[in-house]
Motif scaffolding. Sequence first.
Motif, PDB file in Angstrom:
ATOM      1  N   LYS A 188       1.259   8.566  -2.436  1.00 17.84           N
ATOM      2  CA  LYS A 188       2.061   9.810  -2.722  1.00 17.84           C
ATOM      3  C   LYS A 188       1.754  10.989  -1.475  1.00 17.84           C
ATOM      4  O   LYS A 188       0.794  11.119  -1.027  1.00 17.84           O
ATOM      5  N   PRO A 189       2.904  11.544  -0.957  1.00 21.22           N
ATOM      6  CA  PRO A 189       2.730  12.502  -0.208  1.00 21.22           C
ATOM      7  C   PRO A 189       2.344  13.797  -0.692  1.00 21.22           C
ATOM      8  O   PRO A 189       2.449  14.090  -1.913  1.00 21.22           O
ATOM      9  N   LEU A 220      -1.886  17.721  -4.611  1.00 20.24           N
ATOM     10  CA  LEU A 220      -1.403  17.742  -6.082  1.00 20.24           C
ATOM     11  C   LEU A 220      -2.689  17.527  -7.013  1.00 20.24           C
ATOM     12  O   LEU A 220      -2.383  18.256  -8.343  1.00 20.24           O
ATOM     13  N   ARG A 221      -3.587  16.606  -6.515  1.00 21.86           N
ATOM     14  CA  ARG A 221      -4.640  16.537  -7.323  1.00 21.86           C
ATOM     15  C   ARG A 221      -5.357  17.724  -7.585  1.00 21.86           C
ATOM     16  O   ARG A 221      -5.947  17.991  -8.577  1.00 21.86           O
ATOM     17  N   VAL A 223       0.818  -1.174   0.008  1.00 23.99           N
ATOM     18  CA  VAL A 223      -0.275   0.042   0.041  1.00 23.99           C
ATOM     19  C   VAL A 223       1.006   1.152   0.098  1.00 23.99           C
ATOM     20  O   VAL A 223       0.634   2.269  -0.610  1.00 23.99           O
ATOM     21  N   LEU A 224       2.069   1.182   0.736  1.00 21.02           N
ATOM     22  CA  LEU A 224       2.969   2.347   0.781  1.00 21.02           C
ATOM     23  C   LEU A 224       3.499   2.656  -0.545  1.00 21.02           C
ATOM     24  O   LEU A 224       4.162   4.104  -0.687  1.00 21.02           O
ATOM     25  N   ALA A 225       3.569   1.868  -1.521  1.00 22.92           N
ATOM     26  CA  ALA A 225       4.344   1.983  -2.735  1.00 22.92           C
ATOM     27  C   ALA A 225       3.385   2.863  -3.557  1.00 22.92           C
ATOM     28  O   ALA A 225       3.895   3.587  -4.529  1.00 22.92           O
TER      29      ALA A 225
END
Length: 460
Positions: A134-135, A140-141, A129-131
Amino acid sequence: MASSRRLRRMAASQPGFLTLKPSSDPTDLVGGRRKRVNKNKKKNWNKFSDITDVEEFLEDVRHQERTTGGLLSEKSDDGLFFVDLGQADKAEQKAEPDEGKKRKGKSTRPLRIDLILQGDSCIPPPKDVLAYQKPNAKKLRRIAQKAEQLAAKGVVPRAQKKLLNRRLADRTVKKAVTEANNNPNRDYYDMWAQESKSPADPWYVLQTGKEQVKRPEKLNQKPSALPAVEVIAPGGSYNPDFLSHQALLQEAHEVEVKKKKQEDKLEKQLAVNREDKATAETALREEVEGLIEDEEDEETSPNKEDEEASGAAITVTEKKTERQRKKEKAEKRKEQQQLSVKRQTVQQQQLFQLRSIKAAIKQQEQQTKKRWSKRKEKQEAQKAQPRRLGKLKFQAPDLEVQLRDELAGSLRQLKPEGSILKDRFKSLQKRNLIEPRERAKFRRKLKVKYVEKRAFKEIT
């Protein structure tokens, strides 16, 4: 009893029931009878329960998932079985020409080391899940949505405007960077070579597209102009000349005389003046002071009424007349006219004094140049002097001088003097590399307690 046994058999026949383990240990038997166990406690469930059938079932399910990718009962018949048509496929494979295969005998198979490295499980790896996270994903969206809205309206963002208005030189540098990184025939860069004379290294600019930060010139200057190792005067040799040895002795003598003068000056400042010393007369005067009244203090003071009358005088300002005001204005106007005439005469006189003014200016410039040169010489002389870097001042070490009768005739008879470690330490202080220091004083935290031993007491 029969009814209770019947109930046990019915419960054991149910699929979710866990039966008790058969007591194989003879210690569990008490007098030929089975040991009674309290089934209400949780710690006895795993200890006295038989779960082998459940473990076998779960292991069988895991085996099916690893080998086939799921349970066999859930798969279709086409995924489990196939129709065997005989040797027709093998005959067709033999009939095909082997153009690319020159090897005879067995067909090519993958190596065992490759088979070992291949995964033997049909279960896909767990999703990380961590992959996928995104921070600042929401931020960003939002920025992307806003950019799409602006693009639909035909508005160009500020960052894109800057990129479009960037100079052509920057673009060419970036293009050269990509070409240099992808070009195997690029120039060889020697990292151990001497530094380039220009502040912008061409290789650094080529790789990064940025110019190097200019190093301040002050960092290239040494903190002191003194050499790392100072050579001693010729008189300090093991077999010096008479004149050079006498010159070194004179230098050491001057140093000692200077120290003696400083000590005498300090003693003179701390010495007590004879006039300030107490005598028998001054001591008696101090003892009797306050016991005898002075008759001079009985003089009468001036009359209080006269003081009040003089202090209560009030000054009354008289009002000026019109004639007096006009007279004052005329006087002020006359003074201003006189000052303006005086300024004009001074300016006219300065026109005739141009030569003398030029000579005075030239003399002043020469004096400023002399002062500047003296200041420069003083600064150059201070570079060779130790600066004050800490709370202590630098103290020069004593000159190592030998008297005439102490000189050795050869190197074999020469006695070593001084310490190399202290000499290097003083050199670092003198060259302003470290601050002058003192040896830390040892301070005992606990007091020393002296105790007489028993054997010593017996002797005394």
